[in-house]
Structure formats: C-alpha cells, structure tokens
Scaffold this active site. Structure first.
Site, PDB file in Angstrom:
ATOM      1  N   LYS A   1       0.821  -1.124  -0.034  1.00 46.96           N
ATOM      2  CA  LYS A   1       0.119  -0.201   0.031  1.00 46.96           C
ATOM      3  C   LYS A   1       0.977   1.282   0.102  1.00 46.96           C
ATOM      4  O   LYS A   1       0.547   2.398  -0.657  1.00 46.96           O
ATOM      5  CB  LYS A   1      -0.951  -0.222   1.140  1.00 46.96           C
ATOM      6  CG  LYS A   1      -1.752  -1.261   1.010  1.00 46.96           C
ATOM      7  CD  LYS A   1      -2.924  -1.331   2.263  1.00 46.96           C
ATOM      8  CE  LYS A   1      -3.744  -2.463   2.155  1.00 46.96           C
ATOM      9  NZ  LYS A   1      -3.297  -3.682   1.906  1.00 46.96           N
TER      10      LYS A   1
ATOM     11  N   GLU B   1      -2.791   0.183  -5.137  1.00 51.95           N
ATOM     12  CA  GLU B   1      -1.758  -0.753  -4.492  1.00 51.95           C
ATOM     13  C   GLU B   1      -0.603  -1.283  -5.549  1.00 51.95           C
ATOM     14  O   GLU B   1      -0.870  -1.338  -6.787  1.00 51.95           O
ATOM     15  CB  GLU B   1      -2.452  -1.862  -3.777  1.00 51.95           C
ATOM     16  CG  GLU B   1      -3.303  -1.764  -2.522  1.00 51.95           C
ATOM     17  CD  GLU B   1      -3.715  -3.159  -1.942  1.00 51.95           C
ATOM     18  OE1 GLU B   1      -3.070  -4.017  -2.108  1.00 51.95           O
ATOM     19  OE2 GLU B   1      -4.838  -2.937  -1.145  1.00 51.95           O
TER      20      GLU B   1
END
Length: 315
Positions: free
Chosen positions: A126, A282
């Site tokens: 992330k 992501e």
C-alpha cells in the site's frame, strides 16, 4: 538452457489450480524442461552463512483432481544455476522477512531470486503506491485517529484500511458522520499504535478493481476487473468479487508506464497493480495473481512472458 527452479510457496496440496498463478508458473517451467524443486514449507535454513533449503523434486499436471507429485526431500545449498521463485502469500510478518533474508544470502551466492528479496522487504504494497503520488487518489497514512477522521470529513467518504491486509480483509468504507468511524479507527490503529491508511472513496469501484500485471516492468495487454457483488463494496476475488477481463485503457497504460521502470530497476519481475477508475491504489509484489483467469479469457501465456523475462535476466 535447463535451469533448476526452486519454488517457495504455500502448501501445494491446498492450492486451487484453476486460479493459482504460481501453478501456472510451474506448468510453464516444466514445459520448458526446467527441473522443479519444491521447498518443503518451513524448509529454508542457513548453515555457516550459506542458504540452504529442504526441497523435493516436483512434477505437475493441469488436472484439478491430481495436480502434483513429489519425490523424496533432501537439503541442498542455494546459489548459482538456480532460479528461486518466492511466492508465499502475505502477511509480511517476521517469518516472511526472515525468509527473504535467507533468500538474500542465496542471491549473494548466485541464485536468481524472483522477486528480489530486498524489494519484498522494503515495498509495502500500500505504501509503495504512494511513491507515485501522481497516480493515486488523495491519501493519508497516520496513527492519529483524529487526523484520519478529519480526512473522512474533508472528502465526505473514504476507504479505511490497515497496511498489511490482503484479500480485502480489514477494509472499511466510512462516510462523514458515520457513528462507527471512531471504533473503526481505534481498531485499525490499535489505539494509536499502528499506521492506518485513508483514501478518498472512488465510486468507480462499482465497475471493478482492476489488476494490471507487469512482467519486468511491461504491462500485460489485458487486466482483470474484480467487480463487487451484491451489497459488497470490495472487489477482491477473496471477498466474492467477479473477475472480468478487459483490455487496458490509455490511463491504465499511463499508470503502468509511471510504475513499471522503477519496478524493473528494483528487480521486481512480476508485479500486480491495483487500479480503481483512474487511480492506482496498491502495488502488489509478494505473490500477484490473475494469470490463470487472463490466460483463459484471452488465450494468453503470461507465465511464458514471465519465464522469457527470467531467462533473459538469469541466463
């Protein structure tokens, strides 16, 4: 040229072969005449500064009722002449980190490790997306529940998540004024001990969370859109999303062009980008999936592209 392909993965007896990307890699490696060596779970070790593994010769077949056969296991050194595929699923916990450190020793001894162990340690899936802020939605990462709550108020609606979840776990959708926001943030931050992420909610999630695969920095021409079902807002396949293949859009290719060269530079040979609407959310480096689904829908051989790249890198 025949190579020894050493596979570090989750237990092979529990995989779903119709969807397992590691299995697609095994089939391709075997088709090319490479020798498959399956690392028995927990089988990595170090002796006198040298990496070793407890491995069993492996044969695979594309049969959901009987997909593998293992020979007797023995301990071997890891080093030159080997390709090591690191494909265990997150979490990136201390055990995972220690395994990447063992594989770093294997790399120093001449093994070609995919993906690079240092990158696996350094690149939180992330946080790494935020290295490309031009691609991302408005985002805040903080331990401060008050700041995160203010972010939700600023944007009206946000997605809240931990930094180490996978498969859609621990992801929450919060609106300004939602009475559950305080307890969600207390839970995600552990009362202010852990970082959590807030991202502006992207309504285009209804059309799917797209997985774009990069092979040595170059995008596959098609992505898999994971589309939420029923009253679920998460598109992850593990959360019940439906997979639908699509050609890449110009924006998808732009995002891939922003991220791909850096992934290649850092030795991340196989990477999955998650894109919702026009935004990168992501950068998946540990064990990206969706090979089997895209191969089936579009007649591709993504594992073949991957092994072309591996053989070009590793000889």
């Amino acid at each position: 040229m025949s190579l020894d392909v050493v596979i570090v993965m989750d237990p092979i007896g529990s995989i779903k072969v119709a969807k397992d990307s590691t299995f697609a890699m095994l089939l391709e490696a075997q088709r090319r005449g490479h020798r498959l060596l399956y690392v028995v779970p927990g089988g990595l070790s170090v002796r006198d500064g040298l990496a070793e593994a407890l491995v069993a010769p492996l044969a695979v077949r594309d049969d959901p009722a009987d997909w593998f056969e293992l020979d007797s296991a023995s301990r071997i050194p890891l080093g030159a002449g080997q390709v090591v595929l690191m494909r265990t699923d997150p979490p990136v916990d201390p055990d995972y980190i220690h395994d990447t450190q063992v594989l770093g020793l294997a790399q120093a001894a001449g093994a070609c490790v995919v993906n690079d162990p240092r990158g696996l340690r350094d690149m939180n899936e992330k946080l790494t997306a935020l290295e490309f802020p031009q691609c991302c939605p408005p985002t805040l990462v903080s331990r401060d529940a008050g700041a995160l709550k203010a972010f939700v108020a600023e944007h009206g609606e946000a997605v809240l998540k931990t930094l180490d979840g996978m498969g859609g776990r621990s992801i929450f959708r919060a609106r300004h004024g939602d009475p559950n926001t305080n307890v969600i943030l207390e839970t995600l931050t552990g009362g202010g001990r852990h970082l959590a992420m807030a991202q502006r909610y992207i309504p285009e999630i209804s059309a799917g969370d797209k997985r774009i695969l990069l092979v040595d920095g170059v995008p596959v021409d098609y992505c898999l859109a994971r589309i939420p079902q029923g009253d679920e807002f998460r598109g992850n396949l593990a959360a019940g999303g439906r997979g639908e293949g699509r050609p890449l859009t110009e924006r998808d290719r732009w995002i891939a062009a922003q991220v791909g060269p850096e992934m290649r530079r850092r030795g991340m040979v196989f990477v999955g980008l998650d894109v919702i609407g026009d935004y990168l959310t992501e950068v998946n480096v540990t064990s990206p999936t969706c090979i089997r689904e895209l191969d089936k829908q579009f007649g591709l051989n993504i594992a073949g592209q991957l092994f072309d790249a591996i053989q070009a890198r590793c000889g």
